[in-house]
Enzyme design. Structure first.
Site, PDB file in Angstrom:
ATOM      1  N   TYR A  42      -1.883  -0.487  10.282  1.00 46.32           N
ATOM      2  CA  TYR A  42      -2.004  -0.940   8.884  1.00 46.32           C
ATOM      3  C   TYR A  42      -0.729  -0.574   8.111  1.00 46.32           C
ATOM      4  O   TYR A  42      -0.171  -1.403   7.376  1.00 46.32           O
ATOM      5  CB  TYR A  42      -3.236  -0.281   8.260  1.00 46.32           C
ATOM      6  CG  TYR A  42      -3.478  -0.572   6.804  1.00 46.32           C
ATOM      7  CD1 TYR A  42      -4.102  -1.756   6.402  1.00 46.32           C
ATOM      8  CD2 TYR A  42      -3.100   0.329   5.810  1.00 46.32           C
ATOM      9  CE1 TYR A  42      -4.342  -2.025   5.059  1.00 46.32           C
ATOM     10  CE2 TYR A  42      -3.333   0.075   4.475  1.00 46.32           C
ATOM     11  CZ  TYR A  42      -3.958  -1.100   4.102  1.00 46.32           C
ATOM     12  OH  TYR A  42      -4.190  -1.361   2.774  1.00 46.32           O
ATOM     13  N   SER A  65       0.862  -1.183   0.000  1.00 46.21           N
ATOM     14  CA  SER A  65       0.000   0.000   0.000  1.00 46.21           C
ATOM     15  C   SER A  65       0.891   1.223   0.000  1.00 46.21           C
ATOM     16  O   SER A  65       2.016   1.181   0.519  1.00 46.21           O
ATOM     17  CB  SER A  65      -0.874   0.015   1.257  1.00 46.21           C
ATOM     18  OG  SER A  65      -1.526   1.260   1.394  1.00 46.21           O
TER      19      SER A  65
HETATM   20  P1  NAD Z   1     -11.616  -5.484   0.192  1.00 44.36           P
HETATM   21  O1  NAD Z   1     -11.937  -5.318   1.638  1.00 44.36           O
HETATM   22  O2  NAD Z   1     -12.663  -5.181  -0.813  1.00 44.36           O
HETATM   23  O3  NAD Z   1     -11.028  -6.932  -0.104  1.00 44.36           O
HETATM   24  C1  NAD Z   1     -10.210  -7.618   0.794  1.00 44.36           C
HETATM   25  C2  NAD Z   1     -10.590  -9.070   0.715  1.00 44.36           C
HETATM   26  O4  NAD Z   1      -9.763  -9.828   1.604  1.00 44.36           O
HETATM   27  C3  NAD Z   1     -12.044  -9.302   1.152  1.00 44.36           C
HETATM   28  O5  NAD Z   1     -12.681 -10.117   0.224  1.00 44.36           O
HETATM   29  C4  NAD Z   1     -11.894 -10.021   2.481  1.00 44.36           C
HETATM   30  O6  NAD Z   1     -12.960 -10.914   2.782  1.00 44.36           O
HETATM   31  C5  NAD Z   1     -10.592 -10.761   2.269  1.00 44.36           C
HETATM   32  N1  NAD Z   1      -9.972 -11.171   3.527  1.00 44.36           N
HETATM   33  C6  NAD Z   1      -9.809 -10.454   4.655  1.00 44.36           C
HETATM   34  N2  NAD Z   1      -9.254 -11.198   5.602  1.00 44.36           N
HETATM   35  C7  NAD Z   1      -9.049 -12.425   5.056  1.00 44.36           C
HETATM   36  C8  NAD Z   1      -8.510 -13.631   5.546  1.00 44.36           C
HETATM   37  N3  NAD Z   1      -8.054 -13.722   6.805  1.00 44.36           N
HETATM   38  N4  NAD Z   1      -8.455 -14.699   4.710  1.00 44.36           N
HETATM   39  C9  NAD Z   1      -8.903 -14.626   3.443  1.00 44.36           C
HETATM   40  N5  NAD Z   1      -9.438 -13.493   2.927  1.00 44.36           N
HETATM   41  C10 NAD Z   1      -9.507 -12.418   3.740  1.00 44.36           C
HETATM   42  O7  NAD Z   1     -10.339  -4.566  -0.037  1.00 44.36           O
HETATM   43  P2  NAD Z   1      -9.450  -4.225  -1.336  1.00 44.36           P
HETATM   44  O8  NAD Z   1      -9.383  -2.755  -1.395  1.00 44.36           O
HETATM   45  O9  NAD Z   1      -9.862  -4.988  -2.525  1.00 44.36           O
HETATM   46  O10 NAD Z   1      -8.033  -4.726  -0.788  1.00 44.36           O
HETATM   47  C11 NAD Z   1      -7.243  -5.713  -1.398  1.00 44.36           C
HETATM   48  C12 NAD Z   1      -5.811  -5.505  -0.959  1.00 44.36           C
HETATM   49  O11 NAD Z   1      -5.341  -4.227  -1.432  1.00 44.36           O
HETATM   50  C13 NAD Z   1      -5.622  -5.478   0.576  1.00 44.36           C
HETATM   51  O12 NAD Z   1      -4.424  -6.151   0.912  1.00 44.36           O
HETATM   52  C14 NAD Z   1      -5.503  -4.009   0.875  1.00 44.36           C
HETATM   53  O13 NAD Z   1      -4.773  -3.748   2.058  1.00 44.36           O
HETATM   54  C15 NAD Z   1      -4.792  -3.500  -0.371  1.00 44.36           C
HETATM   55  N6  NAD Z   1      -4.952  -2.050  -0.589  1.00 44.36           N
HETATM   56  C16 NAD Z   1      -6.166  -1.502  -0.870  1.00 44.36           C
HETATM   57  C17 NAD Z   1      -6.268  -0.131  -1.053  1.00 44.36           C
HETATM   58  C18 NAD Z   1      -7.569   0.574  -1.349  1.00 44.36           C
HETATM   59  O14 NAD Z   1      -7.623   1.812  -1.348  1.00 44.36           O
HETATM   60  N7  NAD Z   1      -8.643  -0.131  -1.627  1.00 44.36           N
HETATM   61  C19 NAD Z   1      -5.127   0.678  -0.949  1.00 44.36           C
HETATM   62  C20 NAD Z   1      -3.910   0.068  -0.668  1.00 44.36           C
HETATM   63  C21 NAD Z   1      -3.823  -1.292  -0.500  1.00 44.36           C
END
Ligand code: NAD
Length: 250
Positions: free
Chosen positions: A159, A144
């Protein structure tokens, strides 16, 4: 010829789901891992199959070692030789000042974001490494921009620290397995329109912060998926231990 096989963790929604769709369109057989929402994961699988692709939904909490072992075994049996892993599953809890954070929260965030990614990477290495008779492969971790630029009162210190650990793991593991046919890279999304912000108690966050992004907009899950698929592909054959920021210049 059989398709390359990819496991995408947390792929029932958001960046994981977008990556699953794009990977299937690029010819991968896709394992759509999920932890709770079986119906949403199956909907991703059904859409991939309807478009002519190959996919399978497999339950498993990445933070639980027994679940991870089972997840990889199911993929071995049902989809075949693993060639790619996307460590996407991650959690963001509500904004909180450091003096209010308890150990239980730190453990939840670190166990999912870094222990989960580590366990899945370990299982992938055990299968892909040429040292153990594997055929090589590629791993992409979801870091991130929080790992390198976030900061300020209540700005998710826990985080950010977990994603900093992802960065260190990416570089360290990349060097360890570089001569075993495995590339390890990471993507650093900025603010992306997904449900993670609502889960973190901040619905509408992307629109609130988008003016701080040089491109003046949030990103889409599909834009992040494009970078992930590039890093997985042979087009990135000389890239390992590297990072792509998908953050609109942030
Ligand atoms: P999201 O919450 O839509 O998706 C995350 C997914 O991970 C969900 O489906 C959730 O059920 C699953 N998950 C959580 N804990 C879990 C576990 N213990 N085992 C299996 N699955 C699990 O979020 P997103 O935005 O799609 O995030 C995806 C990745 O991108 C994450 O690692 C997040 O930190 C990273 N990220 C997102 C953003 C953003 O702005 N959306 C920014 C930087 C990084």
């Amino acid at each position: 010829m059989s398709k390359p096989v990819v496991i995408i963790t947390g792929a029932s929604r958001g960046i994981g789901a977008a990556t699953a769709h794009l990977a299937a369109a690029r010819g991968y057989a896709v394992c759509v891992n999920y932890v709770h929402n079986q119906a949403a994961a199956q909907a991703v699988v059904d859409a991939i199959r309807a478009a002519g692709g190959e996919a399978l939904a497999v339950a498993g909490d990445v933070a639980v070692e027994a679940d991870v072992l089972k997840l990889f075994q199911v993929v071995d049996n049902e989809l075949g030789t693993l060639s790619a892993l996307v460590n996407n599953a991650g959690i963001l809890e509500r904004q909180m000042r450091v003096e209010e954070m308890d150990v239980a929260r730190l453990q939840r965030v670190f166990t999912t974001n870094i222990v989960g990614s580590f366990l899945c990477a370990r299982e992938a290495v055990r299968r892909m490494s040429t040292k153990f008779g594997g055929q090589g492969g590629a791993i992409v971790n979801l870091s991130s921009m929080a790992a390198k630029k976030l900061g300020g009162p209540g700005e998710y210190v826990d985080y950010a620290a977990s994603k900093g650990a992802i960065d260190a793991m990416t570089v360290g593991l990349a060097k360890e397995v570089a001569d075993q046919g495995i590339r390890v890279n990471a993507v650093r999304p900025g603010v992306i329109y997904t449900d993670i912000h609502a889960s973190g108690g901040e619905p509408g966050r992307v629109d609130r912060v988008k003016d701080s992004v040089p491109m003046r907009r949030g990103g889409s899950a599909e834009e992040v998926a494009q970078a992930i698929l590039w890093l997985l592909s042979d087009a990135a054959s000389y890239s390992t231990g590297s990072f792509i920021d998908v953050a609109g210049g942030r």
